[in-house]
Design a protein around this motif. Structure first.
Motif, short mmCIF file in Angstrom:
data_model
loop_
_atom_site.label_atom_id
_atom_site.label_comp_id
_atom_site.label_asym_id
_atom_site.label_seq_id
_atom_site.Cartn_x
_atom_site.Cartn_y
_atom_site.Cartn_z
N ILE A 427 0.85 -1.18 0.00
CA ILE A 427 0.00 0.00 0.00
C ILE A 427 0.89 1.23 0.00
CG2 ILE A 427 -1.84 1.26 1.17
CD1 ILE A 427 -2.75 -1.42 0.18
N GLY A 428 0.78 2.01 -1.05
CA GLY A 428 1.49 3.27 -1.11
C GLY A 428 0.54 4.43 -0.88
N PHE A 429 0.96 5.61 -1.29
CA PHE A 429 0.14 6.80 -1.13
C PHE A 429 -0.01 7.52 -2.46
CE2 PHE A 429 1.53 7.06 3.50
CZ PHE A 429 0.25 6.91 4.03
N LYS A 430 -1.12 8.19 -2.62
CA LYS A 430 -1.24 9.20 -3.67
C LYS A 430 -1.64 10.52 -3.00
CE LYS A 430 -5.97 7.79 -4.95
NZ LYS A 430 -6.83 7.36 -6.09
N VAL A 431 -1.14 11.59 -3.56
CA VAL A 431 -1.40 12.91 -2.99
C VAL A 431 -2.80 13.34 -3.38
CG1 VAL A 431 -0.66 15.31 -2.90
CG2 VAL A 431 1.04 13.49 -3.16
N LYS A 432 -3.64 13.56 -2.39
CA LYS A 432 -5.01 13.99 -2.65
C LYS A 432 -5.13 15.51 -2.64
CE LYS A 432 -7.94 11.74 -3.27
NZ LYS A 432 -8.37 11.19 -4.60
N THR A 433 -4.47 16.16 -1.72
CA THR A 433 -4.48 17.61 -1.69
C THR A 433 -3.31 18.10 -0.85
OG1 THR A 433 -5.84 19.58 -1.28
CG2 THR A 433 -5.94 17.84 0.36
N ALA A 434 -2.98 19.34 -1.04
CA ALA A 434 -1.95 19.99 -0.24
C ALA A 434 -2.27 21.47 -0.19
CB ALA A 434 -0.56 19.76 -0.83
N MET A 435 -2.04 22.08 0.96
CA MET A 435 -2.36 23.50 1.10
C MET A 435 -1.41 24.17 2.08
SD MET A 435 -5.86 23.36 3.39
CE MET A 435 -6.63 22.16 2.29
N LEU A 436 -1.22 25.46 1.85
CA LEU A 436 -0.39 26.28 2.72
C LEU A 436 -1.26 27.30 3.42
CD1 LEU A 436 2.51 26.79 0.19
CD2 LEU A 436 2.90 25.98 2.52
N PHE A 437 -0.89 27.61 4.65
CA PHE A 437 -1.56 28.67 5.40
C PHE A 437 -0.50 29.61 5.98
CE2 PHE A 437 -2.75 30.52 9.43
CZ PHE A 437 -3.90 31.21 9.07
N PRO A 438 -0.70 30.92 5.81
CA PRO A 438 -1.84 31.61 5.21
C PRO A 438 -1.92 31.40 3.70
CG PRO A 438 -0.13 33.18 5.74
CD PRO A 438 0.32 31.88 6.33
N ARG A 439 -3.12 31.40 3.15
CA ARG A 439 -3.32 31.03 1.77
C ARG A 439 -2.67 31.98 0.77
NH1 ARG A 439 -7.19 26.99 1.36
NH2 ARG A 439 -6.28 26.69 -0.70
N GLU A 440 -2.39 33.22 1.19
CA GLU A 440 -1.75 34.17 0.28
C GLU A 440 -0.39 33.68 -0.21
OE1 GLU A 440 -4.22 36.82 3.08
OE2 GLU A 440 -3.13 34.94 3.16
N VAL A 441 0.30 32.86 0.62
CA VAL A 441 1.64 32.41 0.23
C VAL A 441 1.59 31.47 -0.97
CG1 VAL A 441 2.48 32.70 2.59
CG2 VAL A 441 1.70 30.44 1.83
N GLU A 442 0.43 30.88 -1.21
CA GLU A 442 0.30 30.00 -2.37
C GLU A 442 0.42 30.78 -3.68
OE1 GLU A 442 -2.35 26.33 -0.71
OE2 GLU A 442 -3.47 28.00 -1.58
#
Length: 475
Positions: A427-442
């Protein structure tokens, strides 16, 4: 109300700026852990909207990495750089209470914190009490030589079990350390003919040296090399089956750096770069006022082919050497001449190679390459083993050697090899989502009102994925 990650319904409030918030919903009945973005807003609207809802299945594992800026390092007066937040109890206590509240609201399965103020008993107790009450098992590790700060890794015990834990001491002049944990899911994530399959993975939490100048590139590369060596040894000693490896932390280097390329050559991918716009984001405003992306959650799946660790390390050092030569405005021919030194023959000898590396400050300097590392480097460059590096070997191994370009993979598929033996289903992993906070840095902006830390918080959600791999997982 705080509800831990993995529960059927958990709501997380990510505070942004002055009063607006991002609300993330975790949960759902989909057993495969599929994730969907409920909000239909565009990218620009998501960064200003008050709500973003994310649905994630109960089998998903969420990871948060966050450098929380130790009060002993936080400068509070630009005119007096020696004045630190640690001298003002109300200030550091209030800020860390806010950090804890944000972490508990996000309620990730695993939290990896850097610059945790291990030298202050009151702060340590506050984290132990609040995270412990929320169901987390804490592992803390101080940097060596009483630096005052260190690492904290928190594992949610309702969903994950720590099989083994090891502390890694890099014993360098930066007194850096790392934590290595073997983690297993409490509940099975799948079934096969042999019975239940549990999600297992290795996770590392670390904080690399800040690159005060280019001479420290080799030190930072050595730190990562050491960590991967420890992981390899850990796998062998415990006879572990192939499983995902996750590296979390403050890497103090960007995507353009040698460490990033080295990890890519070892099969690791940056989870945020897999999911989001990888060209804009930042995660740190350093003490010089520069903003850059330095915080990563790396993933390497067990079906990912990788070069031998020693080969990747040598290629990375050659890349640093080439950078130094080009920095001196040397062309290919003049660089080869420089490496030859006074040697009349049209080849680089062992001694001339050592002298050249000494001049570019890679050997015979504090924290430079040791004798064994230099020997390994020479062995890689001397392809035919005849005791010299000719022009073709120089081109192949040094001047034209490049690390593979990053290829962002979904990890949904399986490797097929009709000639392979020792096939394993894992069993491996797949990336479902990723996020940075505060969102402005994205979007590459650092909000002036953000005061939790000089780093953004990075969170990634992984879902389990069946995959086939062959033989043992090698680093």
């Amino acid at each position: 109300m705080v509800v831990a990650a993995g529960s059927s319904v958990a709501k997380l409030n990510l505070r942004k700026g002055k009063g607006s918030s991002y609300n993330v919903m975790s949960g759902g009945d989909n057993s495969d852990g599929d994730l969907s973005i409920v909000s239909n807003n565009s990218d620009s609207e998501c960064c200003s909207s008050s709500m973003v809802e994310v649905e994630r299945g109960p089998s998903c594992v969420s990871f948060t990495t966050f450098n929380i800026l130790a009060p002993i390092y936080k400068r509070i007066d630009p005119k007096n750089q020696s004045l630190r937040e640690s001298e003002f109890r109300y200030s550091w206590l209030s800020r860390n209470e806010s950090i804890l509240n944000s972490l508990l609201a996000e309620s990730s399965s695993i939290m990896c914190l850097q610059e945790f103020w291990v030298g202050n008993e009151e702060l340590v107790h506050m984290y132990e009490e609040k995270l412990g009450d929320a169901g987390y098992h804490l592992f803390k590790l101080a940097r060596t030589n009483n630096r005052g700060d260190g690492l904290l890794t928190a594992i949610h015990t309702k969903y994950l079990h720590v099989v083994n834990y090891r502390e890694l001491f890099l014993n360098d002049f930066g007194d850096r350390v790392a934590q290595l944990l073997h983690v297993q899911s409490i509940a099975p994530v799948s079934q096969n003919q042999m019975g239940s399959l549990y999600q297992e993975f290795l996770i590392v939490n670390t904080h690399l040296l800040f690159p005060h100048d280019s001479s420290l590139c080799i030190v930072r590369l050595h730190q990562v090399h050491q960590i991967l060596q420890h992981v390899e040894l850990f796998q062998k000693e415990n006879r572990l089956k192939p499983m995902p490896i996750i590296l979390c932390g403050d890497w103090n280097g960007s995507k353009k750096g040698h460490v990033y390329k080295f990890l890519r050559s070892q099969g690791f991918v940056s989870s945020y770069d897999c999911y989001a716009d990888s060209h804009k984001w930042v995660s740190h405003r350093n003490h010089r006022g520069n903003i850059c992306g330095v915080d990563f959650i790396w993933l390497c799946n067990p079906n990912q082919p990788r070069k031998p660790l020693k080969t990747s390390w040598a290629e990375a050092v050659f890349s640093i050497l080439k950078y130094q030569l080009r920095k001196a405005s040397l062309s290919e021919d003049s660089a080869f001449t420089f490496l030859k030194g006074d040697n009349c023959a049209d080849a680089v000898t062992y001694l001339s190679f050592h002298e050249a590396l000494r001049q570019v400050k890679l050997v015979d300097v504090p924290n430079g390459l040791c004798i064994q590392q230099f020997q390994d480097l020479w062995n890689q460059a001397d392809v035919d083993g005849n005791g010299v590096i000719d022009l073709e070997e120089f081109k192949q191994k040094i001047w034209n050697s490049t690390c593979p370009e990053p290829v962002l993979e979904s990890f949904n598929g399986c490797m097929e090899d009709v000639n392979a033996t020792n096939e394993h289903e894992t069993i491996g992993f797949k990336v479902k989502t990723a996020m940075l906070f505060p969102r402005e840095v994205e979007r590459g902006h650092w909000p002036e009102e953000y005061s939790l830390s000089d780093h953004a918080r990075l969170t990634a959600v992984f879902s389990p994925a069946k995959m086939r791999c062959y033989g043992s997982q090698k680093l």
